[in-house]
Scaffold this active site. Structure first.
Site, PDB file in Angstrom:
ATOM      1  CD  GLU A 405      -3.069  -1.217   2.004  1.00 53.09           C
ATOM      2  OE1 GLU A 405      -2.782  -1.028   3.189  1.00 53.09           O
ATOM      3  OE2 GLU A 405      -4.210  -1.473   1.620  1.00 53.09           O
ATOM      4  CD  GLU A 467      -3.660  -7.207   3.011  1.00 52.88           C
ATOM      5  OE1 GLU A 467      -4.668  -6.659   3.477  1.00 52.88           O
ATOM      6  OE2 GLU A 467      -2.549  -6.656   2.954  1.00 52.88           O
TER       7      GLU A 467
HETATM    8  C1  GAL Z   1      -5.103  -3.909   4.018  1.00 50.08           C
HETATM    9  C2  GAL Z   1      -3.691  -3.727   4.508  1.00 50.08           C
HETATM   10  C3  GAL Z   1      -3.429  -4.468   5.783  1.00 50.08           C
HETATM   11  C4  GAL Z   1      -4.542  -4.250   6.758  1.00 50.08           C
HETATM   12  C5  GAL Z   1      -5.829  -4.682   6.156  1.00 50.08           C
HETATM   13  C6  GAL Z   1      -7.033  -4.433   7.021  1.00 50.08           C
HETATM   14  O1  GAL Z   1      -5.494  -2.861   3.205  1.00 50.08           O
HETATM   15  O2  GAL Z   1      -2.778  -4.123   3.541  1.00 50.08           O
HETATM   16  O3  GAL Z   1      -2.213  -4.021   6.299  1.00 50.08           O
HETATM   17  O4  GAL Z   1      -4.615  -2.911   7.072  1.00 50.08           O
HETATM   18  O5  GAL Z   1      -6.076  -3.938   4.990  1.00 50.08           O
HETATM   19  O6  GAL Z   1      -6.961  -5.046   8.231  1.00 50.08           O
END
Ligand code: GAL
Length: 919
Positions: A405, A467
Site C-alpha cells: 500500500e 489479502e
Molecule cells: C489492508 C492492509 C493491511 C490491513 C488490512 C485491514 O489494506 O494491507 O495491512 O490494514 O487492509 O486489516
C-alpha cells in the site's frame, strides 16, 4: 537537516549480505542494557562516552520495545500517520531512547575484523562504540552491520545506541500495526576471520522433467561447497553441478545440509531444490501449479509486541501446518530470519515482503508520496536490497514483494528492476501495481467472489489475492466460496487470509488492549484485532474454518461409495478411517493417488445418523503426531424419524390470575411465566444482534438501528384459550408504522408444549434484518447445555465449516467466544434438539421442527453491544436462551465484500416451530 529527518537511509553501514550460520565466533549482546528515555531528540550525546556515568539510568531488556516496559505507551493507527504529513520531517515530540551496554571482549578478538549487527531497530538509530560514532541507520525490520574491529579493546567495551521513535523513515513504515519503538531484535558481534566468507548466494533449481537438481553457489571469494547427502564434496563454488535430488515443496520440504568453506570460515546452509516458473498465466513450482492456501503474518506477541521469542515463531509455524495453511505472506516486512529457517524446515511457501508502506499519503490524495519522489529512491532500493540479500537463500521464498500500500511510482519500479536483475529465479509481487507494469503476478486485496471468478476466467498474469477473508472479530464469512474459486481457476494461485493473529496487547484493566486503550489521540480502535488467533494464540473459530477449507484432501460421497482425492501432495502419509455415532470404526484402503471405496453398512436405526470419515496422519511428522486429523467429511445415512405426535394432549385452562397449560404457566395476556417449575421470561421476537465488526464497519448496523431493530416494542392484541393457547401480538419500534404481527401458538404435545411462532411483516422491510429469533429468560442455574447439531464451536450461515454434526455438551460460560471486542458470537447452528439444565439435570429440552440456531448467554444483546472489552460483560440475573430460525450471514465487510446473497436474511412471512419439554 539532521540524520533523523534526512532522506538518506543510513551512513557508515556495511553492504547487505545473506544471513549466514557461520563457525566464526559471535557474541550475543542481548540482555539487560542501561536505558534512559527523553521526549525529544534534543538531548546531549555525552552518554556515548565510555566513562559516562549511567548509574542513575534504568535497566531495559534488549531485545524489546520500551513502551511495553513502562516507558511511554504503544499507539495504534492503520492508515493515518500519527504526526503531520510533512516529509521528510518527523514530529518534534520524538521519544528518544538512549541505550548503553558494556561487554567484555572475548579473548583473542582484539585486532581482528569484527562486525556489529542489528537485526531490527525501530525506527532510527545512531551508534557509538567506545565513544566513536559508527553512523546511523533506518529500516526497522531490516538488518544493519557496521565494521567495528579497529574500535574494539581488550576487556571492557561500551556500546551506545540512541533510538528515535520517529524519523524520515517513519513515512515509509506506515504498516497497519502498533507503533513500537526499540531495539526489538538481536544485537550481535560477529568476528570476521581473515579469508572469511562474507556472502553466499545459493541457486538450487529443480527440473521436474528429469528429476535433476542443479546447484550453483556463488561466493565473493573462492570457496568450496560440500553436500554430503548428494555425494558432493569440496566442489568449487561458482560452477553448476547437476545431480538427482528430491525437490523442496511445502508438502515435502527436503533440505540438504551443505557447507561452504574458505580458508578462514565455514558456513552451514540448508539447500532446497525448486524452480518457480510462470507458464500460460499459471504460477508453477517444479512444474506443478502452486496452490497458495495462505495467511498474512505480522510478528506479534501479546506481551512482547514484535520482539518475538524464538518459541513463538515455532508455535506459529506448527499451528499453521496443523491448520492446513501452506503459505505465509510476511506482511509487511521481512520477519526475523529464524522464522524463515522454520518455513524452510517445516514447509511453508513464503512471499517475503519488503519493509515498506506509505499508506497515510492516501489521505492527502497521495501528494508527495515517496514512491514517486526521486528523493526517496535510495531508501527504496536500500530496503529492497537488504531484504533480498538477507533472505535470498531460503527455498521457502517463492515471491519477492516490494512492500504494501504505497501507491505506485518510479521508485517501486526501480525496486522491481533491481530485484529481477539480482534474483531472476523468483517472480516479483506488489499489489499496488494495478496494471502489472513492473510486477510478475497480478495481485489484489479483498476482491469479491464475483470479481475473483471473473479474474480467474480472464487470461493474464497469475492471480494472487495477497489479502482476503478479513478475519476481524466473528468470521470470516464466505471462505468456502473463495477457496472453491481458487480450486476452479488455474490462473488463481490462491490467497492469504488477513490475518494471522489479533494484535491485542496485554492490559491490566482491559485484558487485551487495542487502539485508544492507551489514550492515543489518533487511533483506529480495534481494527488491529483481525486475526485467526486470539492474542494468546488460542485458535479462533475462524482458524478452525480455515483448517477445514484448506484441507488437502477432497471427499465425495455417492449413494454407497466414497471417492477420496488428494488436492495437494498425495495420500501416502495419511490413513483414512470412518466412525459411526455408535462407536463402530473402520479404515479404508486407498492408494496414494486416491480412489473410490464402498461405504460401511448402514446401521438399523430410526435416528438421524451421520457417518464421519477422517484423514489422519499415519505416522508422526515433524509438525504433528500420528493420528492428527488433516481432513474430514460427514455423510447422512439415516433421516430423522420426525416427532411422533400424541394428540390431543391437555388443554389450557384459565385460573385466577393467568392460564395453566401442561408444564407451562402463563399470565392473563398469554405470556409464559414458568415452565416445568422454573420461572421463565416469555419468548419474545428478536430481529437484532449485537453487531459484529463486519456489521458495524459496513454500516449495516446503522441500518438496523435506524430501523429500530434493537428497540422493538411488544403489544399483546388477543389471547385465545381453546384447545390451544394463542397469543396474537404486534411487534414494532417507535416512530414507524412498519411492524410485525407475531402469533405465539401453543399446543400440547408429548410431555411438553409445542410453540409455533408465526411472523407476518406489516409494511415494507426492504433491508436485511440481523436475525429472526425468539428469546426466553431462564434462571441462572440452568447453565448446562447439551445439543445434537453442529458443533463443538460456533456457526453462522456463512461460517462454521469446522462444525460437524454430533451430540455436544458444554456450559453457558464455555459457549461464549471471547472476541477481544465483544460482539455477536457463540451461536450453534443446525441444532436438532438441545437441553438446558441445572447441575442436577433438571431443566428444559428444546426440539426443533426441524432445526434451529441456539445461543445461550448471561447477558442481553444490548449489554454485549455496549461492552468494549470482555471485562465489561457482567453476568445478569438470567440465562438468555435464543432460538433462531435464521441469521444474516457474517461476510467480511469490515474490509472486503459483505455477505453473499445466499446468506442474507430478509423479513418475510415465516412459521418457526419448537417443542419445549421438561427434563
Ligand atoms: C489492508 C492492509 C493491511 C490491513 C488490512 C485491514 O489494506 O494491507 O495491512 O490494514 O487492509 O486489516
Amino acid at each position: 537537516m539532521s540524520y533523523h529527518d534526512d532522506y538518506a537511509p543510513s551512513s557508515g553501514t556495511r553492504a547487505p549480505r545473506a544471513a549466514l550460520s557461520s563457525d566464526a565466533p559471535r557474541l550475543d549482546l542481548s540482555g539487560d542494557w542501561r536505558f534512559r528515555l527523553s521526549s525529544t531528540v534534543d538531548v546531549p550525546d555525552d552518554f556515548a562516552a565510555p566513562e559516562f556515568d549511567d548509574s542513575g539510568w534504568d535497566t531495559l531488556p534488549v531485545p524489546s520495545h520500551w513502551p511495553l516496559h513502562g516507558y511511554g505507551a504503544p499507539a495504534y493507527t492503520n492508515v493515518v500517520y500519527p504526526f503531520p504529513v510533512d516529509p521528510p520531517h518527523p514530529p518534534e515530540r520524538n521519544p528518544t531512547g538512549d541505550h548503553r551496554r558494556e561487554f567484555e571482549l572475548p579473548d583473542g578478538w582484539a585486532d581482528t575484523a569484527t562486525v556489529l549487527r542489528f537485526d531490527g531497530v525501530d525506527s532510527c538509530a545512531r551508534v557509538w562504540l567506545n565513544g566513536t560514532e559508527l553512523g546511523f541507520f533506518t529500516g526497522s525490520r531490516l538488518p544493519t552491520e557496521f565494521d567495528v574491529g579497529p574500535l574494539l579493546r581488550p576487556g571492557r567495551n561500551v556500546l551506545a545506541v540512541r533510538v528515535h521513535q520517529w524519523s524520515a523513515a517513519s513515512y515509509l513504515e506506515d504498516q497497519d500495526m502498533w507503533w513500537l519503538p526499540g531495539i526489538f531484535r538481536a544485537v550481535t558481534l560477529q568476528r570476521r576471520p581473515a579469508g572469511g566468507l562474507d556472502d553466499v548466494f545459493v541457486h538450487a533449481d529443480y527440473d521436474h522433467t528429469t528429476g535433476l537438481g542443479t546447484l550453483r553457489v556463488d561466493t565473493p571469494v573462492p570457496a568450496t561447497v560440500s553436500v554430503p547427502g548428494l555425494g558432493l564434496a569440496a566442489l568449487p563454488t561458482g560452477a553448476p553441478v547437476t545431480v538427482p535430488v528430491s525437490p523442496w515443496s511445502a508438502e515435502s520440504p527436503t533440505l540438504y545440509d551443505a557447507t561452504v568453506t574458505t580458508v578462514g570460515e565455514t558456513v552451514r546452509l540448508r539447500v532446497g531444490f525448486r524452480t518457480v516458473s510462470i507458464v500460460d498465466g499459471v504460477l508453477l513450482v517444479n512444474g506443478e501449479p502452486l496452490a497458495l492456501r495462505g495467511v498474512n503474518r505480522h510478528e506479534f506477541h501479546t506481551e512482547h509486541g514484535r520482539a518475538l521469542p524464538r518459541g513463538t515463531m515455532l508455535d506459529d509455524v506448527l499451528a499453521m501446518k496443523r491448520h492446513n495453511i501452506n503459505a505465509v505472506r510476511t506482511s509487511h516486512y521481512p520477519p526475523d530470519s529464524a522464522f524463515l529457517d522454520l518455513c524452510d524446515e517445516y514447509g511453508l511457501w513464503v512471499v517475503d515482503e519488503c519493509d515498506l508502506e506509505t499508506h497515510g499519503f492516501e489521505l492527502v490524495g497521495w501528494r508527495n508520496n515517496p514512491s514517486d519522489d526521486p528523493a526517496w529512491l535510495a531508501s527504496y532500493l536500500d530496503r529492497m536490497r537488504r531484504t533480498v540479500e538477507r533472505d535470498k537463500n531460503h527455498p521457502s521464498i517463492v515471491l519477492w514483494s516490494l512492500g504494501n500500500e504505497s501507491h505506485t511510482g518510479a521508485n517501486l519500479a526501480a525496486m522491481a528492476d533491481w530485484t529481477r536483475d539480482r534474483d531472476p529465479s523468483r517472480p516479483v509481487h506488489y499489489e499496488g501495481d494495478a496494471d502489472c507494469s513492473y510486477v510478475d503476478v497480478y495481485s489484489r486485496m479483498y476482491a469479491s467472489h464475483a470479481e475473483t471468478d471473473e479474474i480467474g476466467a480472464t487470461p493474464g498474469k497469475p492471480f494472487v489475492q495477497c489479502e482476503y477473508a478479513h478475519a476481524m472479530g466473528n468470521g470470516p464469512g464466505g471462505l468456502v466460496e473463495y477457496v472453491e474459486l481458487f480450486d476452479r481457476h488455474p490462473r488463481c494461485a490462491g490467497g492469504f487470509v488477513w490475518e494471522w493473529i489479533d494484535h491485542g496487547l496485554r492490559h491490566p484493566e482491559h485484558g487485551y488492549a487495542y487502539g485508544g486503550d492507551f489514550g492515543e489521540p489518533v487511533h483506529d480502535g480495534n481494527f488491529v484485532i483481525d486475526g485467526l488467533l486470539f492474542p494468546d494464540r488460542t485458535p479462533s473459530p475462524g482458524l478452525l474454518d480455515v483448517k477445514k477449507v484448506y484441507e488437502p484432501v477432497r471427499f465425495a460421497f455417492a449413494d454407497d461409495t466414497l471417492t477420496v482425492t488428494p488436492k495437494r501432495g498425495d495420500l501416502s502419509g495419511l490413513r483414512v478411517e470412518w466412525t459411526m455415532p455408535d462407536g463402530t470404526t473402520g479404515e479404508f484402503d486407498l492408494p496414494a493417488e486416491g480412489g473410490t471405496v464402498p461405504l460401511p453398512p448402514v446401521p438399523e436405526t430410526a435416528e438421524e445418523t451421520w457417518l464421519t470419515v477422517r484423514a489422519v496422519l499415519a505416522a508422526d511428522t515433524p509438525w504433528a503426531e500420528r493420528g492428527h486429523e488433516v481432513a474430514w467429511a460427514q455423510h447422512r445415512l439415516c433421516d430423522p424419524a420426525g416427532l411422533r405426535e400424541h394428540w390431543p394432549g391437555v388443554r389450557p385452562s384459565r385460573i385466577e390470575d393467568g392460564i395453566t397449560f401442561g408444564p407451562g404457566e402463563f399470565d392473563r395476556t398469554g405470556r409464559l411465566t414458568s415452565f416445568a417449575g422454573f420461572p421463565v421470561g416469555t419468548p419474545r421476537l428478536e430481529l437484532w444482534r449485537a453487531p459484529t465488526d463486519n456489521d458495524r464497519l459496513a454500516r449495516l448496523h446503522d441500518t438496523w438501528t435506524a430501523n429500530g431493530l434493537h428497540r422493538l416494542t411488544h403489544r399483546v392484541d388477543e389471547v385465545v384459550v381453546g384447545q390451544d393457547l394463542l397469543a396474537r401480538t404486534r411487534v414494532a419500534p417507535a416512530g414507524t408504522d412498519r411492524g410485525v404481527r407475531v402469533d405465539y401458538d401453543w399446543k400440547s404435545l408429548r410431555d411438553g408444549l409445542l410453540l409455533a411462532v408465526h411472523v407476518t411483516p406489516e409494511g415494507e422491510w426492504p433491508e436485511p434484518i440481523a436475525t429472526l429469533a425468539v428469546s426466553l429468560s431462564l434462571p441462572p442455574t440452568l447453565d448446562r447445555v447439551r445439543w445434537f447439531g453442529k458443533g463443538p464451536g460456533e456457526s453462522y450461515p456463512d461460517t462454521g465449516s469446522a462444525a460437524r454434526i454430533d451430540t455436544f455438551e458444554s456450559t453457558v460460560d464455555d459457549m461464549q467466544t471471547p472476541y477481544v471486542r465483544p460482539q455477536e458470537n457463540g451461536r450453534r447452528g443446525g441444532v436438532r434438539w438441545a437441553t438446558v439444565t441445572d447441575p442436577s439435570g433438571r431443566g428444559l429440552r428444546i426440539t426443533g421442527l426441524p432445526l434451529f440456531g441456539l445461543t445461550v448467554r448471561r447477558w442481553t444483546p444490548t449489554a454485549l453491544a455496549d461492552a468494549r472489552h470482555p471485562t465489561e460483560l457482567v453476568p445478569g440475573p438470567t440465562v438468555e436462551l435464543t432460538l433462531d430460525a435464521g441469521h444474516h450471514g457474517i461476510g467480511t465487510a469490515s474490509c472486503g465484500p459483505g455477505t453473499l446473497p445466499d446468506y442474507e436474511l430478509f423479513l418475510s412471512e415465516t412459521e418457526f416451530t419448537v417443542l419445549l419439554e421438561p427434563v
